[in-house]
Design a protein around this motif. Sequence first.
Motif: not given
Length: 279
Positions: A141, A145, A153-157, A160
């Motif tokens: 969090q 992200p 700035g990574i989209k967490v899914g 990850w």
Amino acid sequence: LAEAAASGNDALNGSIAGFHGAPDQQDLGASRLSTAGTDVAVVELEKAKEENQVLEEEAGEEHENEAEEEEEEEEEEEVDTVSYTVAALLFGFLSFNILLLYFANYRDSNVRSSVFKMISSTISIFLAVLFNQAILSIFLQQILPSPWPHGFGIKVGYGWTCAVGVLMLCTYVLGLHFASWHYRYHRTSLAVVRIIGGHLPAFAGITAFGALQEMQFFAASERGCSLVLGMCVLCIFALGTVCQLGRTFLKHHQPAGGISDPSRQPRDYEVVVKRMSSA
């Protein structure tokens, strides 16, 4: 006195005669009497209306109060599932705490020891859960992200989440093996490492492989879930092998004078060594 009474009667009779003798004055008196009577009737009617209105309002309020009381009684009689569950859990927790205090002060030392061990394990589980949630929140969090420079700035899914969980799992297992070897002759410290350190890798593994099962490739079929189970077993075996190699390396390169040196251990060192060798 007789003369005064006679003169008064004469005056009264004269006024009455004058009144009856004047038609205009007679009509005026009648109109005034009728107007006064009408006004009195109107006032009394208004008072009666006001009293009726007050009575109706009071009756309406009483009816509303009765209706509300009936609704409250009906609501009190109807118990939903959530209320029943909360009440049962509250009573159960209270009873369990009473029993826990009773056994914690029991006269048998074995019973007290078992109770304290159970409390220690329970608190260790809660601490492990909160510690893992804190680390996962920091990574998933904040660090990953958040935009630069606060994060990447990574989209967490799920990918990850699984990667962070595997990293935590490896770190916990390696640290647990190293701490267990380091405090192998110190019984108190070894108990702390065993109780707390045993739950940290467990919840990290649940997070890692649980997120892996949620990925589209593995969640599409039952074979994918079975494959995740096999990967979990291989990961545990690989971590055990690496830790065994690390402990062998540390055993041959042990520095003298450390906490793992038997000369610096408590008096029960020989007892601990006998128990470990017999086991």
